[in-house]
Design a protein around this motif. Structure first.
Motif, PDB file in Angstrom:
ATOM      1  N   TRP A 174     106.849 -20.914 -19.285  1.00 31.74           N
ATOM      2  CA  TRP A 174     108.182 -21.033 -18.715  1.00 31.74           C
ATOM      3  C   TRP A 174     108.448 -19.742 -17.961  1.00 31.74           C
ATOM      4  CZ3 TRP A 174     111.050 -25.192 -18.314  1.00 31.74           C
ATOM      5  CH2 TRP A 174     110.971 -26.209 -19.269  1.00 31.74           C
ATOM      6  N   VAL A 175     108.989 -19.855 -16.756  1.00 36.85           N
ATOM      7  CA  VAL A 175     109.379 -18.680 -15.991  1.00 36.85           C
ATOM      8  C   VAL A 175     110.858 -18.822 -15.669  1.00 36.85           C
ATOM      9  CG1 VAL A 175     108.994 -17.297 -13.922  1.00 36.85           C
ATOM     10  CG2 VAL A 175     107.066 -18.455 -15.011  1.00 36.85           C
ATOM     11  N   LYS A 176     111.582 -17.745 -15.917  1.00 35.15           N
ATOM     12  CA  LYS A 176     113.022 -17.732 -15.701  1.00 35.15           C
ATOM     13  C   LYS A 176     113.336 -16.593 -14.742  1.00 35.15           C
ATOM     14  CE  LYS A 176     115.487 -18.067 -19.480  1.00 35.15           C
ATOM     15  NZ  LYS A 176     116.209 -17.671 -20.720  1.00 35.15           N
ATOM     16  N   GLY A 177     114.170 -16.871 -13.721  1.00 41.60           N
ATOM     17  CA  GLY A 177     114.548 -15.826 -12.786  1.00 41.60           C
ATOM     18  C   GLY A 177     115.302 -16.360 -11.589  1.00 41.60           C
ATOM     19  N   LYS A 178     115.440 -15.500 -10.581  1.00 38.14           N
ATOM     20  CA  LYS A 178     116.167 -15.860  -9.360  1.00 38.14           C
ATOM     21  C   LYS A 178     115.185 -16.381  -8.307  1.00 38.14           C
ATOM     22  CE  LYS A 178     119.859 -13.726  -8.170  1.00 38.14           C
ATOM     23  NZ  LYS A 178     120.867 -14.766  -8.387  1.00 38.14           N
ATOM     24  N   MET A 179     115.422 -17.620  -7.872  1.00 37.96           N
ATOM     25  CA  MET A 179     114.571 -18.276  -6.878  1.00 37.96           C
ATOM     26  C   MET A 179     115.021 -17.904  -5.470  1.00 37.96           C
ATOM     27  SD  MET A 179     112.120 -20.567  -6.394  1.00 37.96           S
ATOM     28  CE  MET A 179     111.986 -22.024  -7.407  1.00 37.96           C
ATOM     29  N   ARG A 180     114.047 -17.755  -4.593  1.00 34.97           N
ATOM     30  CA  ARG A 180     114.331 -17.518  -3.171  1.00 34.97           C
ATOM     31  C   ARG A 180     113.448 -18.442  -2.339  1.00 34.97           C
ATOM     32  NH1 ARG A 180     115.370 -12.735  -5.492  1.00 34.97           N
ATOM     33  NH2 ARG A 180     117.150 -11.545  -4.781  1.00 34.97           N
TER      34      ARG A 180
END
Length: 156
Positions: free
Chosen positions: A125-131
Motif C-alpha cells: 500500500w502506498v499513501k501520499g499526494k498524487m500528481r
C-alpha cells in the motif's frame, strides 16, 4: 476547562479523521472517463526493447489528491536495505518483463524515508499526494507521481 487542554483534546480527537483523509483508489481510476485501458503491445522476442510503451491519458481529478493505492514495486533508487524511489505498477513483473503497462498505469513514487527492501516483493500500500506529472525512467515512463508518506505491506 483550560483552553490549552481543550485545544489539545480537540487536536487529539482530529487525528483519526486526518488518517482517513487518504482516499483509497484502484487502478481503473487512473484512466480518464471515456478512455479505455490500452492493451500492452505484444513483445517482439527478436528485439524486446523495440516495442513502444502505450501512452494513456491522465485523470486530472487526481492531481493534488491525498490517495492510498495498492500495487507492486519496481525499484529505481536506494541501497541494499531501503528503496527511496520506485515505480508502482498494478501487477507483479510489470516493467521488468517487457513491454511495460500504459503510462497511466505507472506511478513514480518518491519516498525519502525509504521502504525496507524485504517487504517489496509482495504487494504494498502506498499513501501520499498524487500528481499528474509525467516522468521518464529506464524501466518505463509514468503519467503520475506520488510523494509517499507511508509504504506498507498489502493487507486487505
Amino acid at each position: 476547562m483550560n483552553w490549552k487542554i481543550a485545544a489539545l483534546l480537540a487536536s487529539l480527537l482530529a487525528l483519526p479523521t486526518m488518517a482517513a483523509d487518504y482516499k483509497t483508489i484502484d487502478w481503473d481510476l487512473l484512466i480518464p472517463e471515456g478512455e479505455k485501458l490500452l492493451p500492452p503491445s505484444l513483445p517482439d522476442h527478436e528485439n524486446p526493447m523495440s516495442v513502444p510503451q502505450p501512452v494513456g491519458g491522465v485523470n486530472k481529478k487526481l492531481d493534488q489528491q491525498d490517495i492510498r493505492i495498492p500495487g507492486f514495486v519496481v525499484p529505481l533508487e536506494g541501497n541494499a536495505k531501503i528503496i527511496t524511489a520506485f515505480l508502482l505498477v498494478p501487477y507483479f513483473g510489470a516493467c521488468i518483463h517487457v513491454p511495460p503497462p500504459p503510462t497511466n498505469q505507472v506511478i513514480y513514487v518518491s519516498y525519502p524515508k525509504g521502504a525496507p527492501v524485504d517487504d517489496l516483493w509482495d504487494a504494498v500500500w502506498v499513501k501520499g499526494k498524487m500528481r499528474t506529472a509525467s516522468s521518464s525512467h529506464d524501466m518505463a515512463n509514468a503519467s503520475y507521481s506520488l510523494e509517499a508518506v507511508e509504504v506498507s505491506v498489502y493487507q486487505e
